[in-house]
Scaffold this active site. Structure first.
Site, PDB file in Angstrom:
ATOM      1  N   TYR A   1     -13.662  -8.359  -9.283  1.00  0.00           N
ATOM      2  CA  TYR A   1     -13.183  -9.419  -8.424  1.00  0.00           C
ATOM      3  C   TYR A   1     -13.885  -9.716  -7.027  1.00  0.00           C
ATOM      4  CZ  TYR A   1      -9.051 -11.770  -6.164  1.00  0.00           C
ATOM      5  OH  TYR A   1      -8.466 -12.828  -5.386  1.00  0.00           O
TER       6      TYR A   1
ATOM      7  N   ARG B   1       9.494   1.070   3.968  1.00  0.00           N
ATOM      8  CA  ARG B   1       8.301   1.385   4.263  1.00  0.00           C
ATOM      9  C   ARG B   1       7.593   2.527   2.771  1.00  0.00           C
ATOM     10  NH1 ARG B   1       6.060   4.161   7.351  1.00  0.00           N
ATOM     11  NH2 ARG B   1       6.938   3.287   9.402  1.00  0.00           N
TER      12      ARG B   1
ATOM     13  N   LYS C   1      -0.238 -12.037 -10.610  1.00  0.00           N
ATOM     14  CA  LYS C   1      -0.740 -12.872 -11.900  1.00  0.00           C
ATOM     15  C   LYS C   1       0.156 -12.570 -12.857  1.00  0.00           C
ATOM     16  CE  LYS C   1      -4.372 -13.491  -9.094  1.00  0.00           C
ATOM     17  NZ  LYS C   1      -5.346 -12.710  -9.056  1.00  0.00           N
TER      18      LYS C   1
HETATM   19  C1  LIG Z   1      -6.199 -11.778  -8.256  1.00  0.00           C
HETATM   20  C2  LIG Z   1      -6.745 -10.349  -8.356  1.00  0.00           C
HETATM   21  C3  LIG Z   1      -6.703  -9.362  -7.711  1.00  0.00           C
HETATM   22  C4  LIG Z   1      -6.197  -9.323  -6.190  1.00  0.00           C
HETATM   23  O1  LIG Z   1      -4.848  -9.423  -6.176  1.00  0.00           O
HETATM   24  P1  LIG Z   1      -4.031 -10.146  -4.891  1.00  0.00           P
HETATM   25  O2  LIG Z   1      -2.418 -10.090  -5.729  1.00  0.00           O
HETATM   26  O3  LIG Z   1      -4.561 -11.731  -5.135  1.00  0.00           O
HETATM   27  O4  LIG Z   1      -4.186  -9.486  -4.043  1.00  0.00           O
HETATM   28  C5  LIG Z   1      -7.370  -8.342  -8.028  1.00  0.00           C
HETATM   29  N1  LIG Z   1      -8.129  -8.342  -9.236  1.00  0.00           N
HETATM   30  C6  LIG Z   1      -8.152  -9.184 -10.182  1.00  0.00           C
HETATM   31  C7  LIG Z   1      -8.764  -8.979 -11.392  1.00  0.00           C
HETATM   32  C8  LIG Z   1      -7.535 -10.333  -9.765  1.00  0.00           C
HETATM   33  O5  LIG Z   1      -7.387 -11.538 -10.478  1.00  0.00           O
END
Ligand SMILES: *Cc1c(COP(=O)(O)O)cnc(C)c1O
Length: 389
Positions: A106, A53, A201
């Site tokens: 976002y 953790r 992403k």
């Molecule tokens: C998807 C996204 C997030 C959140 O990320 P997760 O991994 O889905 O929790 C934050 N900022 C942007 C610009 C994103 O595209």
């Protein structure tokens, strides 16, 4: 006959060679030889991990790699992009403090800021990312940081990071670099103090991991990691390992994605079934000049375009005809995906808020993947023609 108990069997012997690829340290804890070693680790005099953790070699490997790519000293990984953003907010601001955020963040990040304001007493001022003077005007002695995105979703507003950092003066600037990645821009070189990623992403890039990363000075990462450890928003070793594996091909992926995306944007821009195409490297984009200066290699894989009329019915028809390009509520996968902001990321807004933000019912967001340009062009063309016929 004596034999060891099964719980003591099956451990890997020390080897004089080392694995060519980093092993996965799929372990909750690490055996500590004695108290002297424990105390030395806690004092920071010996390097080691104690409990996953708090830290794990796979977390560390990924965090250090992203920090190096972002030209920052230290990093930390989290269970998701939202986990990273939550820990930045909780680690750098407390009740009674103030933060400044861009209006076009976002959707979940906006929700998180509103939640922390309501429940934890962190005051939030929302500003227009296109007007750096609003950041200067909003800053107070209680302001702990300002949060922006390098390029916003889905209309691709380009932030002038250096101008905003300059307007903020001593207030740290936090940049969510998810859309553009350190392959295309390193916000720290433009004055950002903290860079965050949804590594779900492009950093991972294969659509199979949920992970977040933050990079900053060692001092700030210590505060951010403290929130991560206390709230238990840590990543797991296997996903950290997968993401590091994905990260190794980031340059190649981004080069191809950027090249295909610009060509598709130009194609959509002149298509008779498309009313408007949003892409920073198209000449009619409001920040076209800034985009060409900041992003000589491209702005990533996102394009938004509006069908010429027909409302959500036309969008549904387009989705059915373009079935090889799945409607998927994510982005930055290896395959091209599409999304409908009005009914996903911007659904929680009222109709008039959506109109003010430029999110029409006919707006479709494309996240361009690794397929050849010609294939995507022909599939989009066929679906667009079918919608208008
Ligand atoms: C998807 C996204 C997030 C959140 O990320 P997760 O991994 O889905 O929790 C934050 N900022 C942007 C610009 C994103 O595209």
């Amino acid at each position: 006959m004596t034999h060891d108990h099964v719980t003591r069997l099956g451990h890997i012997a020390k080897s004089v060679t080392t694995p060519t690829c980093p092993p996965i340290y799929q372990t909750a804890a690490f055996d500590v030889p004695d108290l002297d070693v424990l105390h030395a680790m806690i004092r920071g005099e010996a390097h080691g991990h104690i409990y996953t953790r708090d830290s794990n070699p796979n977390h560390q490997a990924l965090a250090e790699a992203v920090a190096a790519l972002e030209h920052l000293d230290a990093g930390a990984v989290f269970s998701s992009g939202m986990g990273a953003i939550a820990c930045v907010l909780l680690g750098l601001a407390a009740a009674g403090d103030h933060v400044i955020i861009s209006r076009s963040l976002y959707g979940r990040t906006l929700q998180l800021a509103a939640y922390l304001e309501r429940r934890f007493g962190i005051a939030v001022t929302t500003v227009d990312v296109q007007d750096p003077s609003q950041f200067r005007a909003a800053a107070t002695p209680k302001t702990r940081f300002a949060l922006i995105e390098s390029i916003s979703n889905p209309l691709l507003d380009v932030a002038d990071i250096a101008a905003i950092a300059d307007a903020l003066g001593p207030v740290p600037l936090v940049v969510d670099n998810t859309f553009t990645t350190p392959e295309l821009i390193q916000p720290a070189l433009h004055g950002a103090a903290v860079v965050i990623h949804s590594a779900s992403k492009y950093l991972n890039g294969h659509g199979d991991v949920m992970l977040g990363v933050a990079a900053a000075s060692a001092h700030l990462i210590k505060k951010i990691s403290e929130a991560m450890t206390i709230f238990g928003i840590n990543a797991n070793p296997f996903e950290s390992w997968l993401c590091l594996r994905g990260l190794r091909t980031l340059p190649l992926r981004m080069q191809q994605i950027c090249a295909t995306t610009v060509r598709l944007a130009e194609f959509l821009h002149t298509h008779p079934a498309v009313r408007k195409t949003h892409h920073p490297l198209l000449p009619d984009h409001p920040q076209h000049t800034l985009a060409t200066q900041l992003y000589p290699q491209g702005t990533g894989g996102i394009i938004a375009f509006e069908l010429r009329g027909g409302g959500q019915d036309a969008v549904s028809r387009f989705m059915r005809y373009a079935h090889t390009i799945p409607f998927s509520p994510t982005l930055a996968d290896t395959r091209t995906t599409l999304s409908h902001p009005a009914s996903t990321s911007h659904r929680y807004m009222t109709e008039s808020q959506r109109a003010a933000a430029g999110i029409t019912d006919e707006l479709i967001r494309l996240s361009v993947g690794l397929e050849p340009f010609e294939l995507l062009r022909d599939e989009l063309d066929a679906a667009l023609r079918a919608v208008v016929s």
